[in-house]
Every structure is written in C-alpha cells, then in structure tokens.
Design a protein around this motif. Structure first.
Motif, PDB file in Angstrom:
ATOM      1  N   ALA A   1       0.816  -1.222   0.000  1.00  0.00           N
ATOM      2  CA  ALA A   1       0.000   0.000   0.000  1.00  0.00           C
ATOM      3  C   ALA A   1       0.844   1.263   0.000  1.00  0.00           C
ATOM      4  O   ALA A   1       0.513   2.243  -0.680  1.00  0.00           O
ATOM      5  CB  ALA A   1      -0.940  -0.003   1.207  1.00  0.00           C
ATOM      6  N   LEU A   2       1.944   1.266   0.752  1.00  0.00           N
ATOM      7  CA  LEU A   2       2.736   2.483   0.882  1.00  0.00           C
ATOM      8  C   LEU A   2       3.699   2.711  -0.282  1.00  0.00           C
ATOM      9  O   LEU A   2       4.318   3.773  -0.367  1.00  0.00           O
ATOM     10  CB  LEU A   2       3.512   2.466   2.204  1.00  0.00           C
ATOM     11  CG  LEU A   2       2.653   2.516   3.476  1.00  0.00           C
ATOM     12  CD1 LEU A   2       3.531   2.512   4.723  1.00  0.00           C
ATOM     13  CD2 LEU A   2       1.752   3.763   3.483  1.00  0.00           C
ATOM     14  N   SER A   3       3.818   1.729  -1.163  1.00  0.00           N
ATOM     15  CA  SER A   3       4.731   1.887  -2.301  1.00  0.00           C
ATOM     16  C   SER A   3       4.002   2.082  -3.624  1.00  0.00           C
ATOM     17  O   SER A   3       4.623   2.042  -4.690  1.00  0.00           O
ATOM     18  CB  SER A   3       5.655   0.663  -2.411  1.00  0.00           C
ATOM     19  OG  SER A   3       4.907  -0.507  -2.703  1.00  0.00           O
ATOM     20  N   LYS A   4       2.704   2.311  -3.582  1.00  0.00           N
ATOM     21  CA  LYS A   4       1.945   2.452  -4.829  1.00  0.00           C
ATOM     22  C   LYS A   4       2.337   3.693  -5.625  1.00  0.00           C
ATOM     23  O   LYS A   4       2.360   3.673  -6.855  1.00  0.00           O
ATOM     24  CB  LYS A   4       0.446   2.490  -4.521  1.00  0.00           C
ATOM     25  CG  LYS A   4      -0.123   1.134  -4.135  1.00  0.00           C
ATOM     26  CD  LYS A   4      -1.620   1.197  -3.908  1.00  0.00           C
ATOM     27  CE  LYS A   4      -2.185  -0.188  -3.614  1.00  0.00           C
ATOM     28  NZ  LYS A   4      -3.659  -0.143  -3.374  1.00  0.00           N
ATOM     29  N   LYS A   5       2.665   4.785  -4.935  1.00  0.00           N
ATOM     30  CA  LYS A   5       2.953   6.040  -5.621  1.00  0.00           C
ATOM     31  C   LYS A   5       4.436   6.416  -5.612  1.00  0.00           C
ATOM     32  O   LYS A   5       4.843   7.329  -6.328  1.00  0.00           O
ATOM     33  CB  LYS A   5       2.171   7.181  -4.974  1.00  0.00           C
ATOM     34  CG  LYS A   5       0.669   7.040  -5.034  1.00  0.00           C
ATOM     35  CD  LYS A   5       0.002   8.232  -4.361  1.00  0.00           C
ATOM     36  CE  LYS A   5      -1.511   8.124  -4.380  1.00  0.00           C
ATOM     37  NZ  LYS A   5      -2.151   9.288  -3.694  1.00  0.00           N
ATOM     38  N   ARG A   6       5.226   5.754  -4.786  1.00  0.00           N
ATOM     39  CA  ARG A   6       6.610   6.185  -4.581  1.00  0.00           C
ATOM     40  C   ARG A   6       7.502   4.995  -4.268  1.00  0.00           C
ATOM     41  O   ARG A   6       7.009   3.914  -3.913  1.00  0.00           O
ATOM     42  CB  ARG A   6       6.681   7.204  -3.450  1.00  0.00           C
ATOM     43  CG  ARG A   6       6.362   6.640  -2.079  1.00  0.00           C
ATOM     44  CD  ARG A   6       6.162   7.716  -1.021  1.00  0.00           C
ATOM     45  NE  ARG A   6       4.945   8.484  -1.310  1.00  0.00           N
ATOM     46  CZ  ARG A   6       4.963   9.761  -1.700  1.00  0.00           C
ATOM     47  NH1 ARG A   6       6.131  10.394  -1.793  1.00  0.00           N
ATOM     48  NH2 ARG A   6       3.836  10.396  -1.964  1.00  0.00           N
ATOM     49  N   SER A   7       8.785   5.194  -4.383  1.00  0.00           N
ATOM     50  CA  SER A   7       9.727   4.167  -3.961  1.00  0.00           C
ATOM     51  C   SER A   7       9.704   4.068  -2.440  1.00  0.00           C
ATOM     52  O   SER A   7       9.594   5.076  -1.734  1.00  0.00           O
ATOM     53  CB  SER A   7      11.143   4.504  -4.428  1.00  0.00           C
ATOM     54  OG  SER A   7      11.221   4.513  -5.836  1.00  0.00           O
ATOM     55  N   LEU A   8       9.809   2.857  -1.959  1.00  0.00           N
ATOM     56  CA  LEU A   8       9.810   2.610  -0.523  1.00  0.00           C
ATOM     57  C   LEU A   8      11.048   1.794  -0.169  1.00  0.00           C
ATOM     58  O   LEU A   8      11.352   0.789  -0.826  1.00  0.00           O
ATOM     59  CB  LEU A   8       8.536   1.867  -0.113  1.00  0.00           C
ATOM     60  CG  LEU A   8       8.337   1.555   1.378  1.00  0.00           C
ATOM     61  CD1 LEU A   8       6.853   1.419   1.696  1.00  0.00           C
ATOM     62  CD2 LEU A   8       9.056   0.285   1.807  1.00  0.00           C
ATOM     63  N   TYR A   9      11.745   2.234   0.856  1.00  0.00           N
ATOM     64  CA  TYR A   9      12.932   1.535   1.340  1.00  0.00           C
ATOM     65  C   TYR A   9      12.712   1.133   2.796  1.00  0.00           C
ATOM     66  O   TYR A   9      12.128   1.892   3.575  1.00  0.00           O
ATOM     67  CB  TYR A   9      14.168   2.430   1.288  1.00  0.00           C
ATOM     68  CG  TYR A   9      14.626   2.826  -0.095  1.00  0.00           C
ATOM     69  CD1 TYR A   9      15.745   2.239  -0.675  1.00  0.00           C
ATOM     70  CD2 TYR A   9      13.947   3.803  -0.822  1.00  0.00           C
ATOM     71  CE1 TYR A   9      16.181   2.615  -1.936  1.00  0.00           C
ATOM     72  CE2 TYR A   9      14.368   4.182  -2.087  1.00  0.00           C
ATOM     73  CZ  TYR A   9      15.491   3.588  -2.643  1.00  0.00           C
ATOM     74  OH  TYR A   9      15.918   3.954  -3.887  1.00  0.00           O
ATOM     75  N   ALA A  10      13.194  -0.049   3.151  1.00  0.00           N
ATOM     76  CA  ALA A  10      13.218  -0.470   4.547  1.00  0.00           C
ATOM     77  C   ALA A  10      14.531  -1.201   4.765  1.00  0.00           C
ATOM     78  O   ALA A  10      15.003  -1.928   3.885  1.00  0.00           O
ATOM     79  CB  ALA A  10      12.039  -1.386   4.866  1.00  0.00           C
ATOM     80  N   PHE A  11      15.144  -0.982   5.891  1.00  0.00           N
ATOM     81  CA  PHE A  11      16.416  -1.660   6.153  1.00  0.00           C
ATOM     82  C   PHE A  11      16.503  -2.111   7.604  1.00  0.00           C
ATOM     83  O   PHE A  11      15.844  -1.559   8.484  1.00  0.00           O
ATOM     84  CB  PHE A  11      17.609  -0.769   5.792  1.00  0.00           C
ATOM     85  CG  PHE A  11      17.690   0.518   6.567  1.00  0.00           C
ATOM     86  CD1 PHE A  11      18.290   0.559   7.822  1.00  0.00           C
ATOM     87  CD2 PHE A  11      17.182   1.704   6.037  1.00  0.00           C
ATOM     88  CE1 PHE A  11      18.387   1.757   8.528  1.00  0.00           C
ATOM     89  CE2 PHE A  11      17.261   2.900   6.736  1.00  0.00           C
ATOM     90  CZ  PHE A  11      17.873   2.917   7.986  1.00  0.00           C
ATOM     91  N   ASP A  12      17.313  -3.148   7.823  1.00  0.00           N
ATOM     92  CA  ASP A  12      17.624  -3.593   9.174  1.00  0.00           C
ATOM     93  C   ASP A  12      18.677  -2.664   9.752  1.00  0.00           C
ATOM     94  O   ASP A  12      19.745  -2.468   9.148  1.00  0.00           O
ATOM     95  CB  ASP A  12      18.168  -5.028   9.169  1.00  0.00           C
ATOM     96  CG  ASP A  12      17.090  -6.072   8.931  1.00  0.00           C
ATOM     97  OD1 ASP A  12      15.907  -5.763   9.161  1.00  0.00           O
ATOM     98  OD2 ASP A  12      17.442  -7.199   8.519  1.00  0.00           O
ATOM     99  N   LEU A  13      18.375  -2.088  10.894  1.00  0.00           N
ATOM    100  CA  LEU A  13      19.342  -1.219  11.556  1.00  0.00           C
ATOM    101  C   LEU A  13      20.664  -1.944  11.790  1.00  0.00           C
ATOM    102  O   LEU A  13      20.699  -3.171  11.956  1.00  0.00           O
ATOM    103  CB  LEU A  13      18.793  -0.763  12.909  1.00  0.00           C
ATOM    104  CG  LEU A  13      17.773   0.366  12.906  1.00  0.00           C
ATOM    105  CD1 LEU A  13      17.063   0.435  14.249  1.00  0.00           C
ATOM    106  CD2 LEU A  13      18.439   1.704  12.575  1.00  0.00           C
TER     107      LEU A  13
END
Length: 365
Positions: A108-120
């Motif tokens: 849902a949060l990546s429909k309009k934009r690039s989304l990044y998530a990383f392990d700290l």
C-alpha cells in the motif's frame, strides 16, 4: 564506530558475539560448538524466517546488502524502484525488529513512490559490530550508519518513518541532517520523555516488573531468550502471543512464522541490543531524552506522531513537542484500537495517515 578501549575482563556480550561469529563461519568446536547448537539459530535460519514473513507481500521487493565505508553492510528491501517524481519513503524498525515486521505495509505504501526499509546496524540481517559503551557514541554510530546508507543508495531527500527505537534514531538523524529529511513520521516513538518516577507511565509499571528489571539490569534485554536455547522460540511464542493476531495472513499458513522471525532476529550476536541497553536508563527511559533536545529541530522539517491509543508510550510527548517546536508543522494522531505496534495493530489507519503525510509532502513542493 567500534570501541577502542580495553576492558579488564570479557563481558557477557563479548562471549555471545564470539559464539555467534564462530557459529556463522563454522569454526566453533568443542564446548563452544555444543553451546552454539544449544541456541538453534544461524544466518540461514533468519533468511528462511524472513522469507516466510514476506511470502504474502504482493508487490515486488528488491533485496540487497548495502555496503558502508566502515565495512559494515545494511540489509535493505526496496519496493517500486525508480520512481523519480515522488519523495521516497524510508522505514526504520524498532528494537528487536527487522524489515519483516513491515510486511503489512509494503504494498500500500509503495503504490505512488519508492519505498525503502532496512535492518538497523546491529539488528536483523545487517552487520553486527561492537558498539562503544558510551551512550552518546553509540547513538552517533547508529545515526552515521543511516547517513552512510543514504549516500550509498543515492537518495537526495526522503520521508523518514521510524517506529519505537527507530523513531528515536530517525529523530536524532533529522536534527543532524535536516537537509535530507522532507518529513519525519514517528510511530509510537521511544526515548522522548525525561525520567520521572512519579509519572503516570511509571506508576503503571507493576512492582514485580520493577524487581525483575533490577535483577536483569546487568544483562542485555533478550539474554534470557538466548540462554533458553531450544526453548527460546517457545518463550517468544508464549510472551508475545499478541503477534499472531497482528499478522493473520502470515500466520494462516504457519502460526509460528512471526515467532520464528522475531526469535532468529534476536537469538544471535546481541550487537544492536547491547547498544540499546547502554542508551537506556530507569526502566526504559532514554539516557539522552529527546524532549530535552528536540527544540533544535530545523523548522523546515514537519513532524507527525502516530500513537496507538492503547500503547504504553505517552502521547503527551507528542503534544509537548508541538509546544517545543512552535515554528514547525507538528501533528499528533492517536489510533483507536492500536497498541505499541500501531503499524500492525491497525495497518489500515496507519497506512491512511502515512499516505496522507507523504502526499502532502510532495504537494508542498
């Protein structure tokens, strides 16, 4: 930054680090090998557990290690790569978590934009270096790793979202690098209030919990899980049974998926965990409380707080921040029916708020 001082004797953290690293490269022998087999975890276990967590995510996730100048590596997931006309959203998990816990939000949060998530750094599949025992130096190491990661993935400006401990760290980052943050979203952030033994939050903590905290204070927070060996996963399942309800799609196929992921994220070398412990004092308050510093936030950085209405975090920190940042745009939301893990308790409302913030950020350009 790694510690450069010499300790007079080996700490429990050092022992756990040696055991974990030896297990990873297959050199552990003798009683060390027996001890590592006592802890049923490995890098492959974590990879399999994360894969199961992400199986039902419908959008494509690009997975990669991002190398930092320090030699450390940050495990990173990217959705909807290559979008140029929207500010990318970067999500930072909380203590004892990892990229798998955002499973309900990627699509849902990546429909309009690039989304990044990383392990700290020090958590999940990212490198687990030895942090300095000085809480300020440990904090600076986390912040610097985020900046080095940003440079490595070539993001100019970002919408930065952090949950719990991640919320604290992205706040630190935004104060040091405001030119890189177009908007700051804090989901039930840890580390804001100053220690107050007479506060309502402190009074809600039972006496037996206070007693246990005093007994376990010399150890890392999750030492008991590692010490439990093959019973560790069952401890996670017993004491965090609430996670099964949070991820019905994930647990429908295998009810142990979430518990296995959390266990393997935390059963290895307690690198980031040890740093988090040093940054704590007085029953979970931050050694350097954010409310004593956040007035230094650049006025161009809007801040959004998203609290769970049933969370043990104190929403008054968000309202105090509004008073401390009169020139910033500061919003405070309370999500009904959600606890500390607001992004998983009410993912629908969480995504609605985050999407609105992201859309407003690009509209304001």
């Amino acid at each position: 930054m790694e510690a450069n001082h010499q300790a007079p004797e080996t700490s429990s953290t050092d022992v756990e680090s040696v055991l974990y690293n030896n297990e990873m490269d297959g050199t552990t022998v003798g009683w060390l090998g027996s001890w590592c087999r006592w802890k049923p975890t490995s890098e492959n276990h974590l990879i399999k557990a994360e894969t199961k967590m992400l199986e039902f995510v419908k959008c494509q996730l690009h997975k990669m290690f991002v190398s930092l100048p320090s030699g450390n590596k940050i495990w990173t997931l990217v959705a909807n790569r290559g979008v140029k006309n929207k500010t990318p959203l970067v999500m930072v998990h909380g203590f004892a978590g990892g990229v798998g816990l955002w499973a309900l939000n990627y699509e849902a949060l990546s429909k309009k934009r690039s989304l990044y998530a990383f392990d700290l750094l020090g958590f999940g599949r990212s490198s687990r270096p030895t942090f300095d025992t000085d809480p300020q130096v440990a904090e600076e190491t986390f912040v610097q790793s985020i900046e080095e990661w940003r440079e490595a993935v070539n993001i100019d400006k970002m919408i930065l979202l952090g949950h719990s401990f991640g919320g604290y760290l992205v706040s630190c980052y935004a104060m040091k690098y405001p030119e890189r943050v177009k908007s700051l979203i804090l989901a039930d952030p840890w580390g804001f209030p100053k220690p107050d033994p007479d506060s309502e939050r402190a009074r809600r903590i039972p006496l037996w919990v206070r007693a246990i905290v005093r007994v376990l204070s010399p150890f890392n927070p999750l030492s008991v899980v590692r010490a439990a060996g093959p019973w560790g996963p069952n401890l996670i399942k017993r004491f965090r049974a609430d996670f099964k309800q949070r991820y019905p799609e994930v647990t429908a196929k295998d009810e142990n998926t979430v518990f296995e992921y959390i266990y393997h994220c935390n059963a290895g070398n307690p690198s980031g965990e040890a740093a988090f412990k040093e940054m704590n004092e007085n029953l979970g308050y931050a050694y350097r409380p954010m409310l004593t510093r956040i007035s230094a936030m650049n006025k161009e950085v809007p801040v959004t707080f998203v609290y769970g209405a049933r969370s043990w975090m104190d929403i008054s920190s968000g309202h105090q921040t509004q008073n401390l940042l009169p020139d910033n745009h500061v919003e405070v939301y309370s999500v009904k029916g959600a606890g500390h893990h607001v992004y998983a308790d009410r993912p629908d409302l969480f995504r609605e708020i985050v999407t609105a913030v992201c859309d407003a950020t690009d509209t304001d350009d």
